[in-house]
Design an enzyme around this catalytic site. Structure first.
Site, short mmCIF file in Angstrom:
data_model
loop_
_atom_site.label_atom_id
_atom_site.label_comp_id
_atom_site.label_asym_id
_atom_site.label_seq_id
_atom_site.Cartn_x
_atom_site.Cartn_y
_atom_site.Cartn_z
NE ARG A 1 23.56 44.19 24.48
CZ ARG A 1 24.39 44.81 25.33
NH1 ARG A 1 25.62 44.40 25.46
NH2 ARG A 1 23.97 45.82 26.07
CG PHE B 1 36.36 38.96 23.75
CD1 PHE B 1 37.46 38.82 24.59
CD2 PHE B 1 36.55 38.87 22.38
CE1 PHE B 1 38.73 38.61 24.05
CE2 PHE B 1 37.81 38.65 21.84
CZ PHE B 1 38.91 38.53 22.67
CG ASP C 1 33.99 36.42 29.14
OD1 ASP C 1 33.59 37.40 28.47
OD2 ASP C 1 34.73 36.53 30.15
CG ASP D 1 32.22 43.73 22.63
OD1 ASP D 1 32.97 44.70 22.40
OD2 ASP D 1 31.29 43.76 23.45
CB CYS E 1 35.72 49.40 23.68
SG CYS E 1 36.60 48.24 24.72
N1 SAH Z 1 30.03 41.68 24.46
C1 SAH Z 1 29.79 41.86 25.88
C2 SAH Z 1 30.84 42.72 26.55
C3 SAH Z 1 32.25 42.21 26.43
S1 SAH Z 1 33.34 42.90 27.58
C4 SAH Z 1 28.38 42.37 26.09
O1 SAH Z 1 27.71 42.70 25.12
O2 SAH Z 1 27.96 42.45 27.24
C5 SAH Z 1 34.77 41.97 27.36
C6 SAH Z 1 34.76 40.57 27.97
O3 SAH Z 1 35.97 39.93 27.56
C7 SAH Z 1 34.73 40.50 29.47
O4 SAH Z 1 33.63 39.70 29.86
C8 SAH Z 1 36.04 39.76 29.87
O5 SAH Z 1 35.86 38.84 30.92
C9 SAH Z 1 36.38 39.04 28.60
N2 SAH Z 1 37.79 38.74 28.33
C10 SAH Z 1 38.86 39.55 28.47
N3 SAH Z 1 39.97 38.96 27.97
C11 SAH Z 1 39.59 37.76 27.49
C12 SAH Z 1 40.26 36.69 26.82
N4 SAH Z 1 41.56 36.77 26.55
N5 SAH Z 1 39.54 35.62 26.45
C13 SAH Z 1 38.22 35.54 26.72
N6 SAH Z 1 37.53 36.52 27.33
C14 SAH Z 1 38.19 37.61 27.71
#
Ligand code: SAH
Length: 398
Positions: free
Chosen positions: A214, A230, A252, A302, A342
């Site tokens: 980040r 995401f 998200d 992500d 991940c």
């Molecule tokens: N980048 C973030 C962490 C991401 S975790 C940070 O730095 O805090 C992954 C995220 O993807 C979660 O919030 C989950 O709600 C979302 N997610 C999962 N599948 C998804 C999809 N198909 N479309 C959009 N969001 C999704």
């Protein structure tokens, strides 16, 4: 006192122990002398009787033994946990000497020598996960030790998820020590303010492992139109806004995560019209951007873990390729892609191959500017390849 349980391995099945890998699978066990209960400490021996060290017994899990120590002379007692915990804390004291960050992983399971134990710190709160039979068995001792080291901090438990059920352990959540957990804990990361929901949020509330990535994003966003896919609670978005992005869009599926992202925008005084969010499936959202010919300067991908097991690697690879291909098409020439996986089962070489395939099919060229990983409070133990789960690439797309 009852005699110590002795577990003898099959011939040749102690090889992983010679490399100091702490896991031993059910198929490696030849005989068990005694009747260990779940989480009991046992002495592990080679087929010809050489002691290898002590392990926790997990009767329900395929990973039947998790080594506490490879020194047969080392006793597994409160002092043992105290030593390991202090050792983990010493690393974090070096990593976070200043006061601009007060949220980090204090103990990262195998990588800190305590298989199955996660402890994350969020300002005045510790959130613990006891994810193996051994960690569960030593829970009271571990909590007592944490209470004495972190006097005055609240300790909250979130022992849940896949690993608990594989160990035959029920889910547990609730306060272990200190006063009631508020709905939000406010933390500082690199000088930015974040609200964290430790009881209801993902993992223990926040993706601490992405901290350094980040920060790197923040240095690359001056004047940029940034798409953060995401987004969860907007971790990358806050750094982009702090770094002078002209526009930042979080995407998200979780309405609750996006609600906290809005709180975070306000906490940091970024409600100046540069931030927007879309509650949508990223796969659909990227396609609709492609169809409406939208373009961005920087895109972050992500996603959650697409491959939870080795059998899901092919399907996961297609998912990663799909979003990377779409994102590359949306980037202006010279644009930057921060792309992550991940999934522990997706290795770094495989991830590069997937991203390379995406570039080829998108008709774009990708140059890797940086290879990215999990933040150092989530150390990678070189002798435990599984401890490197977060891989990322910063690519320039032309
Ligand atoms: N980048 C973030 C962490 C991401 S975790 C940070 O730095 O805090 C992954 C995220 O993807 C979660 O919030 C989950 O709600 C979302 N997610 C999962 N599948 C998804 C999809 N198909 N479309 C959009 N969001 C999704």
């Amino acid at each position: 006192m009852s005699a110590e349980v002795i577990v003898t391995l099959k011939a040749g099945r102690h090889k992983s122990a010679l490399k100091r890998h702490p896991w031993m699978f059910s198929g490696a066990v030849a005989t068990v002398q005694g009747e260990p209960a779940s989480g009991d400490t046992v002495l592990v021996r080679t087929s010809d009787g050489q002691p290898l060290g002590r392990a926790a017994w997990s009767p329900e899990s395929q990973i039947r033994l998790r080594m506490w120590s490879f020194d047969p002379a080392e006793r597994i007692d409160r002092e043992f946990f105290s030593r390991r915990i202090h050792n983990a804390i010493a690393l974090r004291e070096r990593l976070f000497p200043g006061d601009d960050t007060n949220a980090w992983r204090v103990i990262s399971s195998e990588a800190d020598g305590i298989p199955g134990l996660i402890v994350d710190r969020y300002a005045d709160t510790l959130v613990c996960q006891f994810l193996s039979a051994g960690a569960e068995a030593w829970k009271d001792v571990i909590v007592a030790e944490l209470e004495s080291i972190f006097a005055g901090l609240r300790i909250y438990e979130r022992s849940e998820g896949d690993s608990r059920s594989k160990e035959g352990l029920p889910e547990r959540q609730g306060l272990l020590s200190g006063d009631e957990l508020p709905e939000r804990i406010e933390v500082l990361e690199d000088g930015l303010r974040f609200n964290v929901d430790c009881a209801g949020g993902h993992k223990t509330g926040f993706y601490l492992d992405q901290r350094d990535n980040r920060i790197m994003l923040g240095t690359a966003c001056e004047g940029a139109d940034v798409l953060n896919c995401f987004s969860y609670t907007g971790g990358f978005a806050m750094q982009a806004l702090a770094g002078g992005a002209s526009q930042v869009t979080d995407v998200d599926v979780s309405a609750e995560a996006l609600r906290i992202a809005v709180e975070n925008v306000s906490l940091n005084g970024f409600d100046d019209g540069r931030y927007e969010q879309v509650e949508a499936d990223v796969f659909h959202f990227l396609r609709s951007c492609r169809d409406s010919r939208k373009e961005f300067d920087v895109i972050v991908l992500d996603p959650p873990k697409f491959a939870a097991s080795a059998s899901q690697v092919d399907r996961a690879s297609r998912g990663y390729k799909d979003i990377n291909l779409l994102a590359m098409k949306l980037l202006r020439p010279g644009g930057l892609l921060f792309t992550f996986s991940c999934s522990g089962h997706i290795t770094e070489p495989l991830f590069r191959k997937i991203v390379a395939g995406a570039a080829l099919d998108a008709g774009r060229e990708a140059h890797v500017l940086a290879s990215l990983s999990q933040a150092p409070d989530h150390p990678v133990a070189l002798h435990i390849p599984e401890s490197w789960y977060l891989k990322g690439l910063l690519c320039r797309i032309s």
